[in-house]
Design a protein around this motif. Sequence first.
Motif, mmCIF file in Angstrom:
data_model
loop_
_atom_site.group_PDB
_atom_site.id
_atom_site.type_symbol
_atom_site.label_atom_id
_atom_site.label_comp_id
_atom_site.label_asym_id
_atom_site.label_seq_id
_atom_site.Cartn_x
_atom_site.Cartn_y
_atom_site.Cartn_z
ATOM 1 N N ARG A 307 0.872 -1.159 0.000
ATOM 2 C CA ARG A 307 0.000 0.000 0.000
ATOM 3 C C ARG A 307 0.916 1.218 0.000
ATOM 4 N NH1 ARG A 307 -2.511 0.807 4.691
ATOM 5 N NH2 ARG A 307 -1.418 -0.780 5.878
ATOM 6 N N THR A 336 -0.578 0.688 -4.585
ATOM 7 C CA THR A 336 -1.674 1.623 -4.805
ATOM 8 C C THR A 336 -1.940 2.330 -3.492
ATOM 9 O OG1 THR A 336 -4.040 1.749 -5.260
ATOM 10 C CG2 THR A 336 -3.251 -0.337 -4.483
ATOM 11 N N LEU A 388 3.869 -8.829 5.951
ATOM 12 C CA LEU A 388 3.887 -10.155 5.333
ATOM 13 C C LEU A 388 4.829 -10.208 4.142
ATOM 14 C CD1 LEU A 388 0.070 -10.949 5.436
ATOM 15 C CD2 LEU A 388 1.861 -11.852 6.922
HETATM 16 P P1 ADP Z 1 -0.726 -4.341 5.161
HETATM 17 O O1 ADP Z 1 -1.695 -5.351 5.694
HETATM 18 O O2 ADP Z 1 -0.367 -3.250 6.127
HETATM 19 O O3 ADP Z 1 -1.115 -3.780 3.838
HETATM 20 P P2 ADP Z 1 1.129 -6.597 4.994
HETATM 21 O O4 ADP Z 1 2.549 -6.679 4.558
HETATM 22 O O5 ADP Z 1 0.785 -7.186 6.317
HETATM 23 O O6 ADP Z 1 0.683 -5.073 4.894
HETATM 24 O O7 ADP Z 1 0.202 -7.356 3.935
HETATM 25 C C1 ADP Z 1 0.060 -6.870 2.644
HETATM 26 C C2 ADP Z 1 -0.422 -7.985 1.757
HETATM 27 O O8 ADP Z 1 -1.011 -7.434 0.602
HETATM 28 C C3 ADP Z 1 0.696 -8.891 1.265
HETATM 29 O O9 ADP Z 1 0.174 -10.173 1.021
HETATM 30 C C4 ADP Z 1 1.120 -8.204 -0.051
HETATM 31 O O10 ADP Z 1 1.726 -9.083 -0.939
HETATM 32 C C5 ADP Z 1 -0.209 -7.736 -0.556
HETATM 33 N N1 ADP Z 1 -0.164 -6.539 -1.386
HETATM 34 C C6 ADP Z 1 0.000 -5.256 -0.990
HETATM 35 N N2 ADP Z 1 -0.094 -4.413 -2.035
HETATM 36 C C7 ADP Z 1 -0.312 -5.179 -3.126
HETATM 37 C C8 ADP Z 1 -0.491 -4.906 -4.535
HETATM 38 N N3 ADP Z 1 -0.480 -3.648 -4.998
HETATM 39 N N4 ADP Z 1 -0.723 -5.947 -5.351
HETATM 40 C C9 ADP Z 1 -0.742 -7.209 -4.876
HETATM 41 N N5 ADP Z 1 -0.577 -7.543 -3.579
HETATM 42 C C10 ADP Z 1 -0.362 -6.538 -2.717
#
Ligand code: ADP
Length: 484
Positions: A307, A336, A388
């Motif tokens: 994010r 995004t 993650l």
């Molecule tokens: P948060 O929950 O704070 O966004 P985390 O690292 O705990 O951060 O989890 C984020 C999850 O979302 C992960 O599985 C990551 O691969 C996925 N992710 C984040 N942004 C994207 C994106 N633009 N496209 C695909 N997967 C995403």
Amino acid sequence: MRASGRRLKILAATSEIFPLIKTGGLADVAGALPGALAELGADVRTLVPGYPAVMAALGRRRAVARIGELIGGPATLWQGKAAALDLLVLDAPHLFDRPGNPYLGTNGRDWPDNAERFAALARVAADIGQGLVPGYHPDVIHAHDWQAALVPAILHYRERGGPPVVLTIHNLAFQGCFRPETLSRIGLPERAFHVDGVEFYGEVGFLKAGILFSHRITTVSPTYAAEICTPDGGMGLDGLLRARADDLVGILNGIDVTVWDPSNDPVIAAAFDAERIGARSPNKADLQTALGLGPDPQTPLFGVISRLTSQKGLDLLLAALPRLLAQNGQLALLGTGEPALEAGFEEAAARHPGRIACRIGYDEALSHRIQAGVDSLLVPSRFEPCGLTQLCALRYGAVPVVARVGGLADTVIDANPVALGKGVATGVQFPPGSRPMMENALVRTATLFRDRVAWSNLQRNGMTSDVSWRKSGKDYLDLFRSLL
Ligand code: ADP
């Protein structure tokens, strides 16, 4: 029968669950924990809102309850399976039959009735705890984040008993605070609006209520559990969290190692594992080609999957890009979020074609290809409950470069001289919130990258570290059992 001798029944309540509906790590955890707990001796049934995506994914279903009036309309509770998950789906069209994001309307703003929507979710979880579904009596309710945090408050004010509630905080920044008038609309009594109730700085605080009334509180890493008890990390809730410190524990997230498996991942160009790290290199070439980056195996290729928000510290990376490029580095970014950050990275990509590639959007498949293809994954968060992406990176041989904060501090072993000497390092850490420190880390990483032996040791150590749910699943189970 003794509680320890039989399978536990856990009712999870969550606003998102992978692979049906996901905006972040909460969905990953809600989607993976049931499988981990099933192997250990607990059956999780998960209550989720009936968003269109969830309703569409639900296969054979059976109505297990009809609710005539649920905060503004009727609802049906369906039981069924989707993606091997055992689900209870709250089909309340007036609350959940809307397109897109679970929390935001198409204008990018919170749905104006989010309080009602997630109070309804909590209310039905409490109802199920008190016998709404014939023949189903959960031993414990596991409530995730503010969206489900009202469950223990509702049970408390009903004064009719119910199972113990464990609240898991995935991110303290999201607290679910709403205007006081909300109280009557969501069906809580007036006396609940009290400092020893749901009142929080003049508003109705869902997460606050959860922290106050849950039997146990968990968060997603030990370091974050300590951080949220301090004024710097507590976001206004540290006093209450300190008061509940004896009931608060940090349990690290894992990842689903079948979803994230570089030896068997249908979307990456070449399979590899810790014994075949050399087999990884076609993935870098594939990614460089796909994103229009120069096809150079010797350049350190950095990645970001995130994010785009100030929490994630990507403004620091934007400012540090000249240093990354000065190390002959490349960047592949997928994300995004905040418009200024999206525009900043898009401009940087336009200024440095072949060196910086930026994909604005959410793309599960590309996230796998980035993990498999980059040399190093950057996670410069200002705070990070667990994180993650660095766990996926460890598993995929992408050396994580992370801010030393929250779960990032707990899951990456910095390549300092001692750790390198002992052969245990898995990545690079730097103090959070500082551009110069981040720049140092980029230089340090590029230097390590040029030392092929040191680098492949980092990769191998990461790939062989346990990022699964095995240990943490057991920690959750022990916690649930301790409440019976
Ligand atoms: P948060 O929950 O704070 O966004 P985390 O690292 O705990 O951060 O989890 C984020 C999850 O979302 C992960 O599985 C990551 O691969 C996925 N992710 C984040 N942004 C994207 C994106 N633009 N496209 C695909 N997967 C995403």
